[in-house]
Design an enzyme around this catalytic site. Structure first.
Site, PDB file in Angstrom:
ATOM      1  N   LYS A 191       0.886  -1.170   0.000  1.00 25.39           N
ATOM      2  CA  LYS A 191       0.000   0.000   0.000  1.00 25.39           C
ATOM      3  C   LYS A 191       0.926   1.221   0.000  1.00 25.39           C
ATOM      4  O   LYS A 191       0.850   2.098   0.876  1.00 25.39           O
ATOM      5  CB  LYS A 191      -0.914  -0.049   1.232  1.00 25.39           C
ATOM      6  CG  LYS A 191      -1.973   1.028   1.276  1.00 25.39           C
ATOM      7  CD  LYS A 191      -3.025   0.895   0.193  1.00 25.39           C
ATOM      8  CE  LYS A 191      -4.010   2.056   0.277  1.00 25.39           C
ATOM      9  NZ  LYS A 191      -4.823   2.192  -0.947  1.00 25.39           N
ATOM     10  N   ASP A 248      -2.000 -12.369   5.047  1.00 21.04           N
ATOM     11  CA  ASP A 248      -3.010 -13.058   5.838  1.00 21.04           C
ATOM     12  C   ASP A 248      -4.373 -12.926   5.174  1.00 21.04           C
ATOM     13  O   ASP A 248      -5.112 -13.906   4.975  1.00 21.04           O
ATOM     14  CB  ASP A 248      -3.022 -12.407   7.243  1.00 21.04           C
ATOM     15  CG  ASP A 248      -3.802 -13.208   8.260  1.00 21.04           C
ATOM     16  OD1 ASP A 248      -4.297 -14.287   7.916  1.00 21.04           O
ATOM     17  OD2 ASP A 248      -3.909 -12.738   9.411  1.00 21.04           O
ATOM     18  N   ASP A 252      -6.463 -15.781   2.259  1.00 23.40           N
ATOM     19  CA  ASP A 252      -7.790 -16.334   2.536  1.00 23.40           C
ATOM     20  C   ASP A 252      -8.719 -16.090   1.356  1.00 23.40           C
ATOM     21  O   ASP A 252      -9.528 -16.959   0.990  1.00 23.40           O
ATOM     22  CB  ASP A 252      -8.377 -15.700   3.806  1.00 23.40           C
ATOM     23  CG  ASP A 252      -8.016 -16.487   5.057  1.00 23.40           C
ATOM     24  OD1 ASP A 252      -6.995 -17.204   5.042  1.00 23.40           O
ATOM     25  OD2 ASP A 252      -8.759 -16.386   6.060  1.00 23.40           O
TER      26      ASP A 252
END
Ligand code: ATP
Length: 354
Positions: A191, A248, A252
């Site tokens: 980011k 993380d 997913d």
């Protein structure tokens, strides 16, 4: 006898459905070893909420050191139990092993094995992404604190730690994996437009390390755009390297896009040394003890462990067996089948022994 053992693997059931899925994983590993004439010793370790609640300790320093020193790898089912709401045993076991063995790669493959498993309309059957999530730094070091905690003036800070050393080794691991497996693109996710300090470090290191891999396409994505793109065109991505937090979350998402939690394996790896493999799913207390847990993520961990041990043909056979079980409909209810956990395991072990 020990001289003839080519690998030693510690098997840790853990909590909830962990022991159920890891029993299948152990059977499949034994069958794959038998098929390929590999001498792999499996030892069972009791590290769980039950033990923590009984003995008041989750893992001793000696046990932790022994696991890292005397074994080539560990297989873990899952940790998590509502009776331990502060997750103290998970911290002691998982974080203890992660930091002491310096398991800086969180390796999460997301491969679409069967297009019908994807929730996407018209998924590309070639979708096959591996995430390299930094596993020891970022926002997960616990740096920061609370001031005036519990009052209406409370202040909380959580700091993101990024070192040249930490970033360099995860970026290098991603590129080396791409080169070794013939993957043509490595994508950095960050980011950097908002988190400018850590973004500058990651981008510099990515360019520096990437310069040593001129045949591999390289690009960088902001994490928000990447979240969209993983749904829009996941097939575009091959190797993704990113920080602890973004990895993380995105892995997913990648797991869901390619078939869901029941299928997703992961590795916590210090390349060339020790590794701990565990399904991405948790202990799922809601279905524990019912014999309906999908063991395929745990079996996927067996394939990752075999690849880590450089037993690549056995790893490929286990992967093939996972696909075959789904195609043949030998599947648990979460995949639309009616087989129990152990029926899936028995089928796979028998197929590998044939
Ligand atoms: P934890 O707190 O340990 O992460 P959890 O229940 O919050 O546990 P998961 O274990 O990841 O989170 O489970 C989320 C949901 O997915 C649960 O409803 C569970 O039943 C289902 N699930 C997870 N793993 C499996 C599996 N292997 N087979 C079938 N269903 C699963």
């Amino acid at each position: 006898m020990r001289a003839t053992v080519s690998a030693r693997v510690a098997v840790i059931g853990g909590d909830g459905i962990g022991p159920e899925v890891i029993a299948v994983a152990a059977d499949v590993l034994t069958a794959a070893a038998h098929r390929h004439g590999l001498d792999i010793a499996l030892d069972w370790w009791e590290l769980s909420a039950d033990r923590y609640l009984r003995d008041g300790i989750a893992i001793t320093d000696e046990e932790r050191d022994c696991l890292i020193r005397d074994y080539d790898a560990a297989l873990l089912g899952a940790l998590g139990d509502p009776r331990v709401p502060d997750h103290a045993h998970i911290r002691d076991i998982l974080l203890g092993l992660r930091f002491h063995a310096d398991l800086y790669v969180n390796f999460r493959p997301c491969k679409l094995l069967i297009p019908a498993l994807s929730p996407l309309r018209d998924p590309d059957p070639a979708t096959d992404i591996v995430f390299f999530r930094e596993n020891t730094e970022g926002l997960y070091t616990g740096l920061g604190g609370r001031f005036k905690a519990g009052t209406t003036e409370e202040v909380a800070t959580q700091e993101s730690l990024n070192t040249y050393h930490g970033v360099e080794r995860i970026v290098r691991a991603a590129f080396e994996h791409a080169a070794a497996t013939g993957r043509g693109r490595v994508t950095l996710v960050d980011k950097a437009n908002a988190l400018v300090h850590e973004g500058a470090l990651w981008r510099r290191v990515f360019a520096e390390v990437g310069a040593g891999f001129p045949d591999i396409a390289q690009d960088a994505m902001y994490v928000d755009a990447m979240a969209m793109d993983l749904v829009r065109r996941p097939e575009r991505y091959e190797v993704v390297v990113t920080s602890n937090l973004f990895g993380d979350i995105l892995s997913d998402l990648g797991a869901q896009v390619t078939g869901g939690l029941g299928l997703a394996p992961s590795g916590n790896i210090n390349p060339g040394t020790w590794a701990l493999f565990e399904p991405v799913h948790g202990s799922a207390p809601d279905i524990a003890g019912q014999g309906i847990a999908n063991p395929l993520a745990a079996v996927g961990c067996v394939a990752l462990a075999l690849a880590h041990l450089e037993m690549n043909q056995a790893a490929a056979d286990v992967d093939e067996c996972i696909v075959a079980s789904i195609r043949e409909g030998v599947a648990t209810p979460d995949l639309g089948g009616s087989a129990t956990t152990s029926v899936v395991g028995d089928w796979m072990a028998a197929r590998l022994r044939d």
